[in-house]
Design a protein around this motif. Structure first.
Motif, PDB file in Angstrom:
ATOM      1  N   PHE A 162       0.823  -1.225   0.000  1.00  0.00           N
ATOM      2  CA  PHE A 162       0.000   0.000   0.000  1.00  0.00           C
ATOM      3  C   PHE A 162       0.852   1.269   0.000  1.00  0.00           C
ATOM      4  CE2 PHE A 162      -2.162  -3.268   2.618  1.00  0.00           C
ATOM      5  CZ  PHE A 162      -3.272  -3.491   1.805  1.00  0.00           C
ATOM      6  N   ASP A 163       0.281   2.339  -0.610  1.00  0.00           N
ATOM      7  CA  ASP A 163       0.853   3.681  -0.402  1.00  0.00           C
ATOM      8  C   ASP A 163       0.285   4.226   0.906  1.00  0.00           C
ATOM      9  OD1 ASP A 163       2.121   3.515  -2.871  1.00  0.00           O
ATOM     10  OD2 ASP A 163       0.293   4.206  -3.907  1.00  0.00           O
ATOM     11  N   LYS A 312      -8.369   1.789  -4.349  1.00  0.00           N
ATOM     12  CA  LYS A 312      -8.588   0.948  -3.168  1.00  0.00           C
ATOM     13  C   LYS A 312      -7.996  -0.437  -3.428  1.00  0.00           C
ATOM     14  CE  LYS A 312     -10.910   0.655   0.788  1.00  0.00           C
ATOM     15  NZ  LYS A 312     -10.613   1.561   1.882  1.00  0.00           N
ATOM     16  N   GLN A 313      -7.244  -0.955  -2.484  1.00  0.00           N
ATOM     17  CA  GLN A 313      -6.608  -2.264  -2.651  1.00  0.00           C
ATOM     18  C   GLN A 313      -6.909  -3.135  -1.437  1.00  0.00           C
ATOM     19  OE1 GLN A 313      -4.445  -3.751  -4.944  1.00  0.00           O
ATOM     20  NE2 GLN A 313      -2.508  -4.241  -3.963  1.00  0.00           N
ATOM     21  N   ARG A 314      -7.217  -4.418  -1.680  1.00  0.00           N
ATOM     22  CA  ARG A 314      -7.463  -5.351  -0.588  1.00  0.00           C
ATOM     23  C   ARG A 314      -6.488  -6.512  -0.761  1.00  0.00           C
ATOM     24  NH1 ARG A 314     -11.903  -9.225   0.303  1.00  0.00           N
ATOM     25  NH2 ARG A 314     -12.070  -9.411   2.548  1.00  0.00           N
ATOM     26  N   VAL A 315      -5.782  -6.868   0.315  1.00  0.00           N
ATOM     27  CA  VAL A 315      -4.793  -7.948   0.239  1.00  0.00           C
ATOM     28  C   VAL A 315      -5.046  -8.936   1.363  1.00  0.00           C
ATOM     29  CG1 VAL A 315      -2.313  -8.493   0.402  1.00  0.00           C
ATOM     30  CG2 VAL A 315      -3.041  -6.411  -0.740  1.00  0.00           C
ATOM     31  N   ARG A 316      -5.086 -10.226   1.010  1.00  0.00           N
ATOM     32  CA  ARG A 316      -5.187 -11.270   2.042  1.00  0.00           C
ATOM     33  C   ARG A 316      -3.890 -12.054   2.028  1.00  0.00           C
ATOM     34  NH1 ARG A 316      -9.905 -14.035   3.769  1.00  0.00           N
ATOM     35  NH2 ARG A 316      -9.161 -15.967   2.839  1.00  0.00           N
ATOM     36  N   MET A 367      10.702 -23.609   4.979  1.00  0.00           N
ATOM     37  CA  MET A 367      10.586 -24.646   6.002  1.00  0.00           C
ATOM     38  C   MET A 367       9.220 -25.355   5.972  1.00  0.00           C
ATOM     39  SD  MET A 367      12.431 -22.985   9.314  1.00  0.00           S
ATOM     40  CE  MET A 367      13.800 -21.863   9.110  1.00  0.00           C
ATOM     41  N   GLY A 368       8.345 -24.960   5.056  1.00  0.00           N
ATOM     42  CA  GLY A 368       7.127 -25.751   4.868  1.00  0.00           C
ATOM     43  C   GLY A 368       5.805 -25.067   5.182  1.00  0.00           C
ATOM     44  N   LEU A 369       5.815 -23.782   5.598  1.00  0.00           N
ATOM     45  CA  LEU A 369       4.510 -23.092   5.767  1.00  0.00           C
ATOM     46  C   LEU A 369       3.960 -22.787   4.379  1.00  0.00           C
ATOM     47  CD1 LEU A 369       4.233 -20.327   8.496  1.00  0.00           C
ATOM     48  CD2 LEU A 369       3.723 -22.747   8.629  1.00  0.00           C
ATOM     49  N   HIS A 370       2.664 -23.054   4.196  1.00  0.00           N
ATOM     50  CA  HIS A 370       2.053 -22.730   2.896  1.00  0.00           C
ATOM     51  C   HIS A 370       1.575 -21.282   3.002  1.00  0.00           C
ATOM     52  CE1 HIS A 370       2.323 -26.978   2.370  1.00  0.00           C
ATOM     53  NE2 HIS A 370       1.563 -27.175   3.424  1.00  0.00           N
ATOM     54  N   ILE A 371       2.214 -20.400   2.236  1.00  0.00           N
ATOM     55  CA  ILE A 371       1.857 -18.969   2.328  1.00  0.00           C
ATOM     56  C   ILE A 371       1.405 -18.500   0.951  1.00  0.00           C
ATOM     57  CG2 ILE A 371       2.704 -16.643   2.847  1.00  0.00           C
ATOM     58  CD1 ILE A 371       4.817 -17.913   4.664  1.00  0.00           C
ATOM     59  N   ARG A 372       0.284 -17.758   0.921  1.00  0.00           N
ATOM     60  CA  ARG A 372      -0.118 -17.161  -0.349  1.00  0.00           C
ATOM     61  C   ARG A 372      -0.652 -15.746  -0.121  1.00  0.00           C
ATOM     62  NH1 ARG A 372      -4.232 -20.606   0.987  1.00  0.00           N
ATOM     63  NH2 ARG A 372      -6.319 -19.726   0.759  1.00  0.00           N
ATOM     64  N   VAL A 373      -0.494 -14.937  -1.154  1.00  0.00           N
ATOM     65  CA  VAL A 373      -0.969 -13.559  -1.075  1.00  0.00           C
ATOM     66  C   VAL A 373      -2.033 -13.378  -2.152  1.00  0.00           C
ATOM     67  CG1 VAL A 373      -0.309 -11.124  -1.278  1.00  0.00           C
ATOM     68  CG2 VAL A 373       1.290 -12.765  -0.257  1.00  0.00           C
ATOM     69  N   GLU A 374      -3.226 -12.951  -1.729  1.00  0.00           N
ATOM     70  CA  GLU A 374      -4.309 -12.721  -2.701  1.00  0.00           C
ATOM     71  C   GLU A 374      -4.553 -11.217  -2.776  1.00  0.00           C
ATOM     72  OE1 GLU A 374      -6.704 -16.859  -1.436  1.00  0.00           O
ATOM     73  OE2 GLU A 374      -7.566 -14.898  -0.938  1.00  0.00           O
ATOM     74  N   GLU A 375      -4.296 -10.642  -3.958  1.00  0.00           N
ATOM     75  CA  GLU A 375      -4.518  -9.193  -4.131  1.00  0.00           C
ATOM     76  C   GLU A 375      -5.841  -8.986  -4.853  1.00  0.00           C
ATOM     77  OE1 GLU A 375      -1.059  -6.714  -5.290  1.00  0.00           O
ATOM     78  OE2 GLU A 375       0.022  -8.624  -5.265  1.00  0.00           O
ATOM     79  N   GLN A 376      -6.727  -8.154  -4.278  1.00  0.00           N
ATOM     80  CA  GLN A 376      -8.047  -7.959  -4.909  1.00  0.00           C
ATOM     81  C   GLN A 376      -8.278  -6.482  -5.216  1.00  0.00           C
ATOM     82  OE1 GLN A 376     -10.100  -9.504  -1.586  1.00  0.00           O
ATOM     83  NE2 GLN A 376      -9.635 -11.619  -2.072  1.00  0.00           N
TER      84      GLN A 376
END
Ligand SMILES: NC(=O)c1ccc[n+]([C@@H]2O[C@H](COP(=O)([O-])OP(=O)(O)OC[C@H]3O[C@@H](n4cnc5c(N)ncnc54)[C@H](OP(=O)(O)O)[C@@H]3O)[C@@H](O)[C@H]2O)c1
Length: 376
Positions: A162-163, A312-316, A367-376
């Motif tokens: 984000f700005d 407007k930006q939404r990130v999960r 090390m094995g954590l499943h991480i994802r970023v969803e930008e909407q």
């Protein structure tokens, strides 16, 4: 030139895992042996359990890097003697009431310290030691793990999207089984002293369970209600990022625990604090183990909002793992990689405030954590 902690560590000493053959301890020991070259000492009150686990690890990992030691955290003299040839002590015990004495012993033995305690007052309890910690150029890290440990990390990490960063809602859902009732000691005291806070319209204020949110917790948990709690490590985040809204929210356990066991804990602890805690931890762990859904795992996320390029930006940002012990141990091992490199500051610090977040995310993923970023 002053010696960095990493150079100091290279010299000769090892890392002692107090509670090293417990649930989180076993996962962390394996991760450390896999990810680093350090030597470790497995410690707890039962020497035979420590010996047995150390022998297992020495069979699994080359180089005979594991030793064992009998240490009782309730015995101050024993703690100081056990810490004397150690560079860092990692506290993985279920003994929040002994934390000041363990930290004091680490200071007297002149070694660094890390804990994964859940209690809201942990930082405050250790703060009186801070000037001595700094004077001795030691590193004391408190509240590592995921809960606490990751809320501030996830809020800080999302800032790069984000700005203008406006909102950060941390939510977590966990479904795990307890092997021993003592594992829930800290959770029971948190439930008994339930406090919740949310930051809205420029101020922190107390919250109630009625301010629950419904959040999509991914395919395993689905859309579910999460309830606000208090999390000291995010207290400074609104000021740091000019946020309008933030808070940490957790899911319940199951109908039996949420609607029967929780009220029993609240009422009994109101009548007399500390009353029947042995029975309550048994009831709580039985309720979790008996009535929870078969899927086990943790989902941890930040639903963040703000402005990017005038839009407007939404990130999960979502992290998941099927094993709650590993979900706790992985952030600690990733943090320790930064410690071994000598990147962390002297003094008392919260994990969520002192780590490099980008490096932590990258190591947690490896090390094995499943991480994802969803930008909407
Ligand atoms: N920050 C986070 O994200 C997070 C997440 C999960 C858990 N936790 C916390 O982590 C802690 C450990 O959880 P766990 O599930 O691994 O518990 P656990 O499986 O019961 O392990 C506890 C270990 O501590 C040892 N221990 C207990 N009392 C001791 C004493 N007085 N002196 C020396 N050793 C002692 C136990 O061995 P002996 O009984 O044989 O001595 C055992 O090895 C809990 O306090 C929990 O609340 C934090």
């Amino acid at each position: 030139m002053p010696e960095s902690p990493a150079q100091d560590l290279m010299k000769h000493k090892s890392v002692l895992l107090l509670g090293g053959y417990g649930g989180v301890g076993q996962c962390l020991a394996r991760l450390l042996l896999k990810e680093t070259q350090i030597e470790i000492v497995i410690a707890g009150r039962r020497k035979e359990k420590a010996d047995e686990f150390a022998a297992t690890l020495n069979r699994e990992y080359a180089g005979h890097r594991v030793n064992s030691r009998c240490v009782d955290a309730s015995d101050y003299t024993c703690l100081v003697a056990a810490f004397e040839d150690v560079q860092l002590v990692i506290v993985l015990t279920t003994t929040p009431n002994l934390i000041k004495q363990i930290a004091q012993a680490a200071l007297v033995a002149d070694c660094d310290y890390l804990d994964i305690l859940v209690g809201e007052n942990t930082f405050q309890d250790l703060e009186p030691l801070n000037s001595s910690i700094k004077q001795q150029k030691r590193i004391f890290i408190t509240q590592a793990g995921f809960h606490p440990g990751l809320p501030a990390v996830f809020i800080r990490y999302a800032a790069q999207y984000f700005d203008t960063y406006e909102k950060a809602i941390i939510a977590m859902a966990m479904n795990a089984r307890f092997e021993r009732a003592e594992q829930a000691v800290e959770i029971i005291s948190l439930i008994a002293e339930f406090k919740a806070e949310v930051y809205k319209a420029g101020a922190w204020r107390n919250a109630t369970y009625q301010e629950a949110l419904t959040i999509d917790m991914g395919s395993k948990f689905g859309s579910m209600q999460v309830f606000p709690i208090q999390m000291p490590e995010i207290k400074s985040m609104p000021e740091m990022f000019s946020l309008n809204e933030t808070g940490v929210y957790v899911s319940g356990f199951n109908w039996f625990v949420d609607y029967l066991v929780f009220p029993i804990i609240w009422v009994s602890q109101k009548i007399r604090k500390g009353w029947a805690t042995g029975f309550l931890t048994q009831l709580f762990t039985w309720g979790v183990n008996t009535f929870s859904s078969p899927y086990q795992g943790v989902v941890f996320l930040n639903e963040a909002e703000g402005i990017k390029d005038n839009k407007k930006q939404r990130v999960r940002i979502i992290a998941e793992h099927d094993d709650a012990y590993l979900f706790t141990a992985i952030p600690v091992a990733a943090l320790l990689k930064q410690y071994f490199k000598g990147c962390l500051p002297f003094g008392l610090g919260l994990m969520g405030h002192i780590v490099d977040v980008n490096e932590l995310f990258s190591d947690m993923e490896k090390m094995g954590l499943h991480i994802r970023v969803e930008e909407q």
